[in-house]
Design a protein around this motif. Structure first.
Motif, PDB file in Angstrom:
ATOM      1  N   GLU A 144     -11.598   3.810 -33.593  1.00  0.00           N
ATOM      2  CA  GLU A 144      -9.795   4.366 -32.877  1.00  0.00           C
ATOM      3  C   GLU A 144     -10.217   4.374 -31.823  1.00  0.00           C
ATOM      4  N   ALA A 145     -11.051   4.478 -31.449  1.00  0.00           N
ATOM      5  CA  ALA A 145     -11.536   3.879 -29.745  1.00  0.00           C
ATOM      6  C   ALA A 145     -10.809   2.439 -29.500  1.00  0.00           C
ATOM      7  N   VAL A 146     -10.194   2.380 -28.286  1.00  0.00           N
ATOM      8  CA  VAL A 146     -10.123   0.815 -27.395  1.00  0.00           C
ATOM      9  C   VAL A 146     -10.512   0.907 -26.305  1.00  0.00           C
ATOM     10  N   TYR A 147     -10.980  -0.082 -26.382  1.00  0.00           N
ATOM     11  CA  TYR A 147     -11.399  -0.719 -25.699  1.00  0.00           C
ATOM     12  C   TYR A 147     -10.973  -1.286 -24.441  1.00  0.00           C
ATOM     13  N   ALA A 148     -11.013  -0.337 -23.696  1.00  0.00           N
ATOM     14  CA  ALA A 148      -9.886  -0.483 -22.324  1.00  0.00           C
ATOM     15  C   ALA A 148     -10.336  -1.122 -21.418  1.00  0.00           C
ATOM     16  N   LEU A 149      -9.818  -2.865 -21.304  1.00  0.00           N
ATOM     17  CA  LEU A 149     -10.434  -3.856 -20.812  1.00  0.00           C
ATOM     18  C   LEU A 149      -8.808  -4.229 -20.824  1.00  0.00           C
ATOM     19  N   PRO A 150      -8.098  -3.608 -19.450  1.00  0.00           N
ATOM     20  CA  PRO A 150      -6.380  -4.093 -19.845  1.00  0.00           C
ATOM     21  C   PRO A 150      -5.619  -5.432 -20.330  1.00  0.00           C
ATOM     22  N   GLU A 151      -6.707  -6.281 -19.457  1.00  0.00           N
ATOM     23  CA  GLU A 151      -5.875  -7.476 -19.628  1.00  0.00           C
ATOM     24  C   GLU A 151      -5.758  -8.472 -20.968  1.00  0.00           C
ATOM     25  N   PHE A 152      -6.859  -7.392 -21.739  1.00  0.00           N
ATOM     26  CA  PHE A 152      -7.034  -8.039 -23.198  1.00  0.00           C
ATOM     27  C   PHE A 152      -6.684  -7.155 -24.507  1.00  0.00           C
ATOM     28  N   ASN A 201       0.581 -13.326 -14.994  1.00  0.00           N
ATOM     29  CA  ASN A 201       0.688 -11.610 -14.558  1.00  0.00           C
ATOM     30  C   ASN A 201      -0.313 -11.077 -14.529  1.00  0.00           C
ATOM     31  N   GLU A 202      -1.300 -11.215 -14.779  1.00  0.00           N
ATOM     32  CA  GLU A 202      -1.624  -9.683 -13.933  1.00  0.00           C
ATOM     33  C   GLU A 202      -2.300  -9.463 -13.001  1.00  0.00           C
ATOM     34  N   PRO A 203      -1.721  -8.448 -12.762  1.00  0.00           N
ATOM     35  CA  PRO A 203      -1.642  -7.965 -10.899  1.00  0.00           C
ATOM     36  C   PRO A 203      -3.375  -7.855 -10.512  1.00  0.00           C
ATOM     37  N   PHE A 204      -4.690  -7.926 -10.981  1.00  0.00           N
ATOM     38  CA  PHE A 204      -5.459  -7.259 -10.156  1.00  0.00           C
ATOM     39  C   PHE A 204      -7.228  -8.452 -10.638  1.00  0.00           C
ATOM     40  N   VAL A 205      -6.110  -9.719 -11.353  1.00  0.00           N
ATOM     41  CA  VAL A 205      -6.818 -10.977 -11.043  1.00  0.00           C
ATOM     42  C   VAL A 205      -6.691 -11.968 -10.498  1.00  0.00           C
ATOM     43  N   ARG A 206      -7.702 -12.516  -9.346  1.00  0.00           N
ATOM     44  CA  ARG A 206      -6.961 -13.089  -8.306  1.00  0.00           C
ATOM     45  C   ARG A 206      -8.114 -14.189  -9.130  1.00  0.00           C
ATOM     46  N   ILE A 207      -7.465 -15.795  -9.241  1.00  0.00           N
ATOM     47  CA  ILE A 207      -8.022 -16.821  -9.655  1.00  0.00           C
ATOM     48  C   ILE A 207      -8.111 -17.603  -8.085  1.00  0.00           C
TER      49      ILE A 207
END
Length: 352
Positions: free
Chosen positions: A132-140, A275-281
């Motif tokens: 049930e637990a969701v792996y909390a890496l929001p980007e994916f 569209n990811e606010p916290f990832v900077r390339i």
């Protein structure tokens, strides 16, 4: 705020550790949250201001020993900032009481209880909750988090490594069997409990590899990469400890199966994370540094290509206590509670 416009009542179980106080530092300024309960077995009946003088005048709650029923009465969502092997029991007690739980330990990151036993040395106390637990890496896992009642915040090393690698896996441009991952961490990644190798005289001026070929974050990395492509992936992962407080810097190399030059690689990553606010390339010629993300929920990714060996080189920097732990947990909370994902986390990095 919830649907009725009320602030979300939040508890932090294990408030006296590094991830606990980092949660408090960030949540104090979260406009949709009210911190209503704190627990600490070591500092029970102590004001959080006494435990952390940095919070003087900002939060006046007293830490209590953990009682699941009392915590559930006071909070809508509970962060578990407690050690591995402890969180699983706490979560199993809180979920039947109708509360949402975000676990910052490793207890719900691995989906297979046999793998958990192999790497953590004990049987899982709540194996029925692992699926049930969701792996909390929001980007994916953003969509899964919107309906989750139990979220497992990723480890600090896996956060950096997975954000660095998953675009390559999704586009199938590298050989999954060619991965070599070297990463360094500051001392706060080991937690607040005193340990001889982390004493100032032992650590200062030193850099060392540790837990070579046996670090507990290895199966977490392998699980998520395997899930991405539908077959087993194994990695060579070597962590290092350096004489700094915060930061993860991961350098990842992999062999191309579909060759990309450096600009094509940057384009691939920009498209993945646009569209990811916290990832900077980062642009051409720049590589990440831990000081450039310190104190923030940002993840900086720099890219290079070794045309001679046909290998991609991905360098990733995060703050291990923010994007690698407490900040990411709050980001997951925002998704779970229907808030703007950036709420309370739009912090520029500290510098110098």
């Amino acid at each position: 705020m919830d649907d009725a416009g009320r602030k979300i009542r939040v508890a932090v179980v294990g408030a006296s550790g590094y991830t606990g106080v980092e949660l408090l530092r960030l949540l104090i300024n979260h406009p949709a949250v009210e911190i209503t309960a704190l627990t600490s077995e070591s500092y029970a009946d102590s004001s959080i201001e006494e435990v952390f003088p940095s919070l003087f005048g900002m939060l006046t709650l007293t830490c209590k020993k953990f009682d699941p029923r009392e915590v559930a009465k006071q909070a809508d969502l509970i962060f578990l900032a407690v050690p591995h092997n402890t969180a699983m029991t706490a979560a199993a007690e809180l979920l039947p009481l109708g509360r949402k739980v975000i676990d910052l330990s490793a207890d719900f990151r691995l989906r297979d209880p046999a793998v958990y036993r192999q790497w953590y040395g004990v049987d899982h106390a709540a194996p029925e909750l692992l699926k049930e637990a969701v792996y909390a890496l929001p980007e994916f896992y953003r969509q899964q988090l919107t309906t989750a009642r139990l979220a497992a915040a990723p480890g600090c090393y896996p956060t950096a490594v997975l954000l660095g690698l998953l675009p390559l896996f999704k586009r199938e441009v590298i050989d999954p069997d060619s991965l070599v991952i070297d990463a360094i961490s500051g001392a706060s990644g080991a937690g607040r409990k005193p340990d001889l190798p982390l004493h100032f005289a032992e650590l200062y001026g030193n850099c060392k590899a540790y837990k070579v070929a046996c670090h507990r974050h290895t199966p977490e990395i392998e699980q998520e990469l395997s899930c991405c492509i539908g077959r087993e992936v194994q990695v060579t992962f070597t962590p290092h400890l350096v004489a700094t407080v915060r930061g993860i810097l991961a350098t990842i190399t992999a062999t191309f199966v579909t060759f990309k030059d450096a600009e094509e690689l940057r384009t691939l990553y920009r498209e993945c994370y646009q569209n990811e606010p916290f990832v900077r390339i980062l642009p051409k010629g720049r590589l990440p540094e831990t000081k450039q993300v310190r104190g923030s929920n940002l993840c900086d990714i720099g890219l290079a290509v070794d045309a001679r060996t046909r290998r991609a080189i991905v360098v990733v920097a995060i703050d291990n206590l923010v994007k690698g732990a407490s900040g990411q947990a709050i980001q997951a909370m925002n998704v779970m509670m229907g808030l703007d994902e950036r709420t309370g986390l739009q912090l520029a990095p500290l510098f110098p």
